[in-house]
Motif scaffolding. Sequence first.
Motif, PDB file in Angstrom:
ATOM      1  N   TYR A  35      54.118  52.639  72.601  1.00 14.14           N
ATOM      2  CA  TYR A  35      54.357  52.811  74.024  1.00 14.14           C
ATOM      3  C   TYR A  35      55.470  51.855  74.475  1.00 14.14           C
ATOM      4  O   TYR A  35      55.607  50.751  73.952  1.00 14.14           O
ATOM      5  N   GLN A  36      56.193  52.295  75.490  1.00 11.43           N
ATOM      6  CA  GLN A  36      57.135  51.426  76.177  1.00 11.43           C
ATOM      7  C   GLN A  36      56.585  51.170  77.572  1.00 11.43           C
ATOM      8  O   GLN A  36      56.182  52.110  78.268  1.00 11.43           O
ATOM      9  N   LYS A  44      54.290  54.087  78.660  1.00 14.23           N
ATOM     10  CA  LYS A  44      54.807  55.438  78.440  1.00 14.23           C
ATOM     11  C   LYS A  44      54.833  55.680  76.939  1.00 14.23           C
ATOM     12  O   LYS A  44      55.430  54.916  76.194  1.00 14.23           O
ATOM     13  N   LEU A  46      55.878  56.839  73.458  1.00 17.37           N
ATOM     14  CA  LEU A  46      57.147  57.200  72.801  1.00 17.37           C
ATOM     15  C   LEU A  46      56.898  58.204  71.672  1.00 17.37           C
ATOM     16  O   LEU A  46      57.561  59.221  71.579  1.00 17.37           O
ATOM     17  N   ASN A  56      56.876  63.138  67.989  1.00 16.64           N
ATOM     18  CA  ASN A  56      57.778  62.535  68.955  1.00 16.64           C
ATOM     19  C   ASN A  56      57.510  63.131  70.331  1.00 16.64           C
ATOM     20  O   ASN A  56      57.294  64.337  70.456  1.00 16.64           O
ATOM     21  N   GLU A  57      57.534  62.317  71.377  1.00 18.61           N
ATOM     22  CA  GLU A  57      57.451  62.863  72.726  1.00 18.61           C
ATOM     23  C   GLU A  57      58.799  63.493  73.091  1.00 18.61           C
ATOM     24  O   GLU A  57      59.850  63.009  72.678  1.00 18.61           O
ATOM     25  N   THR A  60      61.510  61.149  74.535  1.00 14.87           N
ATOM     26  CA  THR A  60      61.835  59.887  73.855  1.00 14.87           C
ATOM     27  C   THR A  60      63.284  59.948  73.379  1.00 14.87           C
ATOM     28  O   THR A  60      63.670  60.884  72.671  1.00 14.87           O
ATOM     29  N   ASP A  85      66.627  49.361  77.665  1.00  8.55           N
ATOM     30  CA  ASP A  85      65.537  49.341  76.691  1.00  8.55           C
ATOM     31  C   ASP A  85      64.742  48.046  76.736  1.00  8.55           C
ATOM     32  O   ASP A  85      63.750  47.900  76.013  1.00  8.55           O
ATOM     33  N   TYR A  89      56.842  46.487  74.459  1.00  9.52           N
ATOM     34  CA  TYR A  89      56.507  47.582  73.558  1.00  9.52           C
ATOM     35  C   TYR A  89      55.105  47.344  73.013  1.00  9.52           C
ATOM     36  O   TYR A  89      54.818  46.303  72.425  1.00  9.52           O
TER      37      TYR A  89
END
Lengths: 115, 121
Positions: A35-36, A44, A46, A56-57, A60, A85, A89
């Motif tokens: 997650y980020q 969120k 990733l 993969n989302e 992302t 960025d 994380y």
Amino acid sequence: DAMVIQNPRYQVTQFGKPVTLSCSQTLNHNVMYWYQQKSSQAPKLLFHYYDKDFNNEADTPDNFQSRRPNTSFCFLDIRSPGLGDAAMYLCATSRVKVGGHQPQHFGDGTRLSIL
Amino acid sequence: AQKVTQAQTEISVVEKEDVTLDCVYETRDTTYYLFWYKQPPSGELVFLIRRNSFDEQNEISGRYSWNFQKSTSSFNFTITASQVVDSAVYFCALSYGLGSMIKAAGNKLTFGGGTRVLVKP
């Protein structure tokens, strides 16, 4: 006693310089998530691994990649970090169980700063 | 589409006061799970409770209690007699599966925006 371990706790990198964050677990869980989380926002997702299957989302960025060489370890690679960025994380794991959604167990997170 | 709304962004109370955090969710699934997580200043997300959509019983764990009302799509969380150590951001989350209920799979979480609780001594 920590079950989901993230290293390092704080990471500083330069704009555009590749960086790798690591996560390990002692829970033997099948699923690992990355997650980020930006300041004052919810985490969120990733991507995640279900065993060796990578998911993969849709939103992302391509800049973010992941590797899971074995059950215990999972890595987040950011190929060319931009200022946007900079975030916390979070790595999480969950056990797979038919008929039930198990809680996700989170690590302490890695706070990434971009210079 | 899944959605979780935590209308309160920040709540400030004095120690020993009760505090209730609201959570409203939207989903088209008939089977789903709801979670609450606590995120203290140190950053890790700590699991507090899981509730499935078939179980509307309220739950109490020490000073924490949860009220799940399917009719209003709400899963509210109350901290009784708050303490300074309760200061944290609390997230409500809705889980939907990567597979069917028959096929074992992991789950994805949709988080609400979080509520910051500040307990003053």
